[in-house]
Each structure stands twice: as C-alpha cells, then as structure tokens.
Design a protein around this motif. Structure first.
Motif, short mmCIF file in Angstrom:
data_model
loop_
_atom_site.label_atom_id
_atom_site.label_comp_id
_atom_site.label_asym_id
_atom_site.label_seq_id
_atom_site.Cartn_x
_atom_site.Cartn_y
_atom_site.Cartn_z
N ASN A 57 0.87 -1.07 0.05
CA ASN A 57 -0.13 -0.13 0.17
C ASN A 57 0.77 1.15 -0.39
O ASN A 57 1.60 1.72 0.93
CB ASN A 57 -1.09 0.10 1.37
N PRO A 58 0.86 2.22 -0.95
CA PRO A 58 1.57 3.31 -1.27
C PRO A 58 1.59 4.74 0.08
O PRO A 58 2.33 4.87 0.49
CB PRO A 58 1.16 3.89 -2.91
N ASN A 59 0.50 4.13 0.61
CA ASN A 59 -0.13 5.02 1.54
C ASN A 59 1.24 4.50 2.94
O ASN A 59 1.23 5.35 3.54
CB ASN A 59 -1.07 5.68 2.11
N ARG A 60 0.55 3.66 3.32
CA ARG A 60 1.53 2.80 3.99
C ARG A 60 2.95 2.69 4.52
O ARG A 60 3.62 2.73 4.95
CB ARG A 60 0.80 1.26 4.23
N LEU A 61 3.35 2.52 2.86
CA LEU A 61 4.71 2.94 2.75
C LEU A 61 5.33 4.34 3.47
O LEU A 61 6.44 4.40 3.38
CB LEU A 61 4.96 2.15 1.37
N LYS A 62 4.20 5.66 2.47
CA LYS A 62 4.86 6.74 3.05
C LYS A 62 4.90 6.91 3.93
O LYS A 62 5.96 7.24 4.50
CB LYS A 62 3.55 7.39 2.37
N VAL A 63 4.40 6.68 5.35
CA VAL A 63 3.88 6.91 6.41
C VAL A 63 5.21 6.03 7.37
O VAL A 63 6.10 6.65 7.70
CB VAL A 63 2.79 6.03 7.00
N GLU A 64 6.43 4.97 6.71
CA GLU A 64 6.79 3.63 7.61
C GLU A 64 8.08 4.66 7.30
O GLU A 64 8.47 4.23 7.95
CB GLU A 64 6.72 2.05 6.78
N VAL A 65 8.19 5.04 5.07
CA VAL A 65 9.95 4.91 5.08
C VAL A 65 8.98 6.75 6.28
O VAL A 65 10.87 7.12 7.07
CB VAL A 65 9.70 5.98 2.96
N LYS A 66 8.42 7.36 6.43
CA LYS A 66 9.34 8.66 6.89
C LYS A 66 9.38 8.33 7.98
O LYS A 66 10.44 9.30 9.06
CB LYS A 66 7.39 9.65 7.28
N LYS A 67 8.94 7.18 9.05
CA LYS A 67 9.00 6.92 10.21
C LYS A 67 10.32 6.51 10.56
O LYS A 67 11.46 6.72 11.10
CB LYS A 67 8.20 5.55 11.08
N ALA A 68 11.31 5.62 9.28
CA ALA A 68 12.61 5.00 9.22
C ALA A 68 13.13 6.52 9.04
O ALA A 68 14.59 6.03 9.92
CB ALA A 68 12.22 3.88 8.36
N THR A 69 13.20 6.95 7.84
CA THR A 69 14.48 7.81 7.53
C THR A 69 14.02 9.80 7.81
O THR A 69 14.74 10.36 7.53
CB THR A 69 14.03 8.13 5.65
N GLY A 70 12.63 9.88 7.92
CA GLY A 70 12.30 11.49 8.47
C GLY A 70 12.18 12.28 6.94
O GLY A 70 11.12 13.38 7.19
N ARG A 71 12.17 11.17 6.39
CA ARG A 71 11.95 12.08 4.83
C ARG A 71 10.55 11.64 4.04
O ARG A 71 9.60 10.40 4.35
CB ARG A 71 12.92 11.69 4.09
N THR A 72 9.67 12.21 3.51
CA THR A 72 8.21 12.32 2.99
C THR A 72 8.36 11.49 1.29
O THR A 72 7.38 11.06 1.37
CB THR A 72 7.82 13.18 3.03
N PHE A 73 9.80 11.73 0.86
CA PHE A 73 10.21 10.96 -0.35
C PHE A 73 11.01 10.19 -0.53
O PHE A 73 11.60 9.86 0.67
CB PHE A 73 10.27 11.78 -1.41
N TYR A 74 10.75 9.23 -1.67
CA TYR A 74 11.31 7.93 -1.78
C TYR A 74 11.79 7.61 -2.92
O TYR A 74 11.26 7.93 -4.02
CB TYR A 74 10.80 6.58 -0.21
N ASN A 75 12.94 6.28 -2.91
CA ASN A 75 12.98 5.94 -4.44
C ASN A 75 12.52 4.11 -4.01
O ASN A 75 14.02 3.92 -3.35
CB ASN A 75 14.42 6.37 -5.06
N THR A 76 12.20 3.01 -4.64
CA THR A 76 12.32 2.12 -4.26
C THR A 76 13.48 1.26 -5.85
O THR A 76 13.08 -0.16 -5.20
CB THR A 76 10.95 1.37 -4.16
N SER A 77 13.24 1.85 -6.36
CA SER A 77 14.27 1.16 -7.12
C SER A 77 15.50 0.53 -6.97
O SER A 77 16.61 1.01 -5.56
CB SER A 77 14.47 2.07 -8.62
N ASN A 78 15.88 -0.29 -7.78
CA ASN A 78 17.30 -1.21 -7.55
C ASN A 78 18.29 -0.40 -8.11
O ASN A 78 19.48 -0.70 -7.86
CB ASN A 78 17.14 -2.60 -8.27
#
Length: 150
Positions: A57-78
């Motif tokens: 779920n992209p919404n959940r991923l955004k929340v989890e990334v924010k918790k882990a990194t402090g950032r609201t943006f991310y990249n999931t590419s290898n």
C-alpha cells in the motif's frame, strides 16, 4: 567560478552539437535534481527497499518511510547512480526505472518530460557520457548547500 558552476559548464560542453544552448537545461536541470535526490537518499536506500518489499500500500509505505528516514519522499528502484552504468546496453531502461520508482510526490521528471530527453541523449550517443559525469559529482547537502544548488 564555483565547482558546481564548472561542472555545469562541462556538461554543456558535452551536449554541444546535438543540443542547442537553449536546450541544455532540458538535460542539466533534471539530472542535477536526480543526482541531488540520489545523494540524499543514499544512506537509507536499503531500508526503503526493505519497506517497499513489506508494504504494498503506497500510503502505508509513505508512513513507514517517514518513520524510518524522516523524509516524505523515497525511491524503491534497485538502481542508483552507483549502479546505473553497470549494464551497458540497459542504461536508458535502468534510468527510466529509477525515475519511475520515486514516490508520487516527486513529479519533477514528468514536468521536464525527461524520458523524452533520455531517448534523445541515447540517440545522440551521449547518455552514458552525461550520466557518468553526474555519477562522479557529490551533490549531497553536506557538500553543496541548498543556496549553491539554487
């Protein structure tokens, strides 16, 4: 002249010929932003990939990334600038994958219609050269201030 300014002029020199001066920004601006984001995201890249594998779920991923990194943006590419160039024949596809896997709020590449420029750079046989140049410069905020980036 600043190191960043000299670097930008060196990219303009690479583009000279197939590109006119008024077109340089179509390549330089999005690649500068991409490299800056790449440098910012580098320390947490593995963490974000693990989270992306865990949360569909992209919404959940955004929340989890924010918790882990402090950032609201991310990249999931290898891919990242560290490994984009390893596949000589797949550079354009790899670069497109990298751009496509930014979080939805990173839409700057669509604004610049950058995928069109990737095709043009590849056709002009400049893609590898230009991406290699950007891979060699460190645009992390610890090295290049936001003011200097502007």
């Amino acid at each position: 002249m600043s190191t960043l300014g000299s670097f930008i002029w060196s990219i303009a020199d690479q583009l000279r010929g197939p590109y006119r001066p008024n077109q340089y920004g179509n390549v330089i601006l999005p690649l500068t932003i991409l490299r800056r984001l790449d440098c910012i995201l580098a320390p947490d890249r593995d963490t974000v990939r693990e989270l992306a594998a865990k949360f569909d779920n992209p919404n959940r991923l955004k929340v989890e990334v924010k918790k882990a990194t402090g950032r609201t943006f991310y990249n999931t590419s290898n891919y990242s600038f560290a490994n984009l160039l390893k596949d000589a024949d797949g550079l354009a596809d790899n670069l497109n994958d990298y751009i496509d896997r930014f979080s939805p709020d990173v839409d700057v590449f669509e604004y610049f219609d950058f995928k069109k420029e990737i095709v043009a750079l590849e056709k002009a046989e400049l893609l590898r050269e230009v991406v290699s140049s950007f891979a060699a410069i460190d645009l992390h905020p610890d090295r290049v201030s936001n003011s200097d980036m502007g």
